[in-house]
Write an enzyme that holds these catalytic residues in place. Structure first.
Site, PDB file in Angstrom:
ATOM      1  N   ASP A 107       1.366   0.009  -5.308  1.00  0.00           N
ATOM      2  CA  ASP A 107       1.542   1.194  -4.476  1.00  0.00           C
ATOM      3  C   ASP A 107       1.781   0.786  -3.017  1.00  0.00           C
ATOM      4  O   ASP A 107       2.738   0.066  -2.730  1.00  0.00           O
ATOM      5  CB  ASP A 107       0.320   2.101  -4.657  1.00  0.00           C
ATOM      6  CG  ASP A 107       0.455   3.460  -4.017  1.00  0.00           C
ATOM      7  OD1 ASP A 107       1.075   4.347  -4.627  1.00  0.00           O
ATOM      8  OD2 ASP A 107      -0.056   3.634  -2.892  1.00  0.00           O
ATOM      9  N   HIS A 272      -0.486   5.503 -13.219  1.00  0.00           N
ATOM     10  CA  HIS A 272      -0.203   4.838 -11.949  1.00  0.00           C
ATOM     11  C   HIS A 272      -1.200   3.724 -11.650  1.00  0.00           C
ATOM     12  O   HIS A 272      -0.833   2.671 -11.138  1.00  0.00           O
ATOM     13  CB  HIS A 272      -0.220   5.874 -10.826  1.00  0.00           C
ATOM     14  CG  HIS A 272       0.021   5.319  -9.465  1.00  0.00           C
ATOM     15  ND1 HIS A 272       1.220   4.736  -9.093  1.00  0.00           N
ATOM     16  CD2 HIS A 272      -0.779   5.256  -8.362  1.00  0.00           C
ATOM     17  CE1 HIS A 272       1.153   4.346  -7.819  1.00  0.00           C
ATOM     18  NE2 HIS A 272      -0.046   4.642  -7.367  1.00  0.00           N
TER      19      HIS A 272
END
Length: 292
Positions: A107, A272
């Site tokens: 991320d 994620h």
């Protein structure tokens, strides 16, 4: 509250004027640096880091502006540019005696890792980026109603003041939203770890917003300059991503290939937070990477 990785030693390391990072270190062997994402801290790597420490020196910092690392005021755009944050990481590794190291990021940390690979190719031997697109490509693929999935990107891109006030007024709800929406297996983030993430984010609203704001301003400028110059990643690169391409209308592997000629692109089934949801797969991918 869980804030540390068992078996790791913790250090405060000055990396720039009046900025020190807190980093967890364990193991021996060739070095690997692991960079966390949003809305998390270095704890997101707890499983992967412990696994890799069996054969590598593993360095796991909180990024500038996050966790227990320093949070300088964003007095100019470069304070939280990925270029500045990447330089932090190179200095951190050098402080531990590593002029060359493998680097993995998730991320936000993946954007820092990417910038480190572009700016410091002599330092970064191998690069892994988890569930992100390069900054410039990300902004180019977001459009229309599908861009609603990135509402936070647009919120935190606004001028200083309103975003910080809005998020701080309901910080736990804001940050918890992403922990809830982006995970496929909620059990992968236990209550104590979740509480540590929320606690860390609550105390870092201005710096987190500044990090995101940089990605809508100065980071784009840096990416555009590299694209115009034809700058590409010279080291082996592994990218692990969810399959968002169909929904947002892009080919992730093709976008990454334009930056990384030596690319291993993997689509994963985890959510994620894949380093917590499927740490064995992530650790295996990083082992494969450093052998290339």
């Amino acid at each position: 509250m869980t804030r540390t990785i068992p078996g790791f030693d913790y250090h405060r390391v000055p990396v720039a004027d009046e900025v020190a990072l807190t980093a967890a270190v364990a193991g021996s062997g060739t070095p690997i640096v692991l960079l966390h994402g949003f809305p998390q801290t270095h704890l997101m790597w707890r499983h992967v880091a412990a696994d890799l420490a069996a054969e590598h020196t593993v360095i796991v910092p909180d990024l500038r502006g996050y966790g227990d690392s320093d949070k300088p005021a964003a007095v100019h755009p470069d304070v939280y540019s990925k270029r500045t944050m990447a330089a932090d990481i190179v200095t951190l590794a050098q402080t531990f005696g590593h002029d060359r190291f493998a680097l993995a990021g998730h991320d936000r940390g993946a954007l820092v890792a990417l910038r480190a690979g572009l700016d410091h190719p002599d330092a970064v031997t191998h690069l892994a980026c988890l569930d992100v697109l390069p900054t410039l490509d990300m902004w180019e693929v977001l459009h229309g109603a599908t861009a609603a999935v990135g509402f936070h990107l647009y919120l935190m891109a606004q001028p200083p003041g309103l975003p910080e006030q809005m998020i701080a007024a309901s910080a736990d709800a804001f940050f918890a939203y992403f922990l809830d929406q982006w995970v496929k297996d909620p059990a992968a983030i236990p209550a104590a770890v979740r509480a540590a993430y929320l606690d860390a984010c609550r105390d870092a609203v201005p710096s987190i917003v500044a990090d995101y704001r940089a990605s809508a301003t100065i980071d784009i400028d840096h990416d555009r300059a590299d694209r115009a110059a034809g700058t590409r990643l010279s080291m082996p690169v592994t990218v692990m991503q969810q399959d968002w391409g169909a929904a947002l209308g892009y080919e992730a592997a093709a976008l990454w290939s334009s930056w990384a000629p030596n690319l291993d692109h993997r689509t994963v089934d985890a959510g994620h937070f894949m380093a917590e949801e499927d740490p064995l797969a992530v650790a295996a991918a990083l082992r494969d990477l450093v052998q290339r």
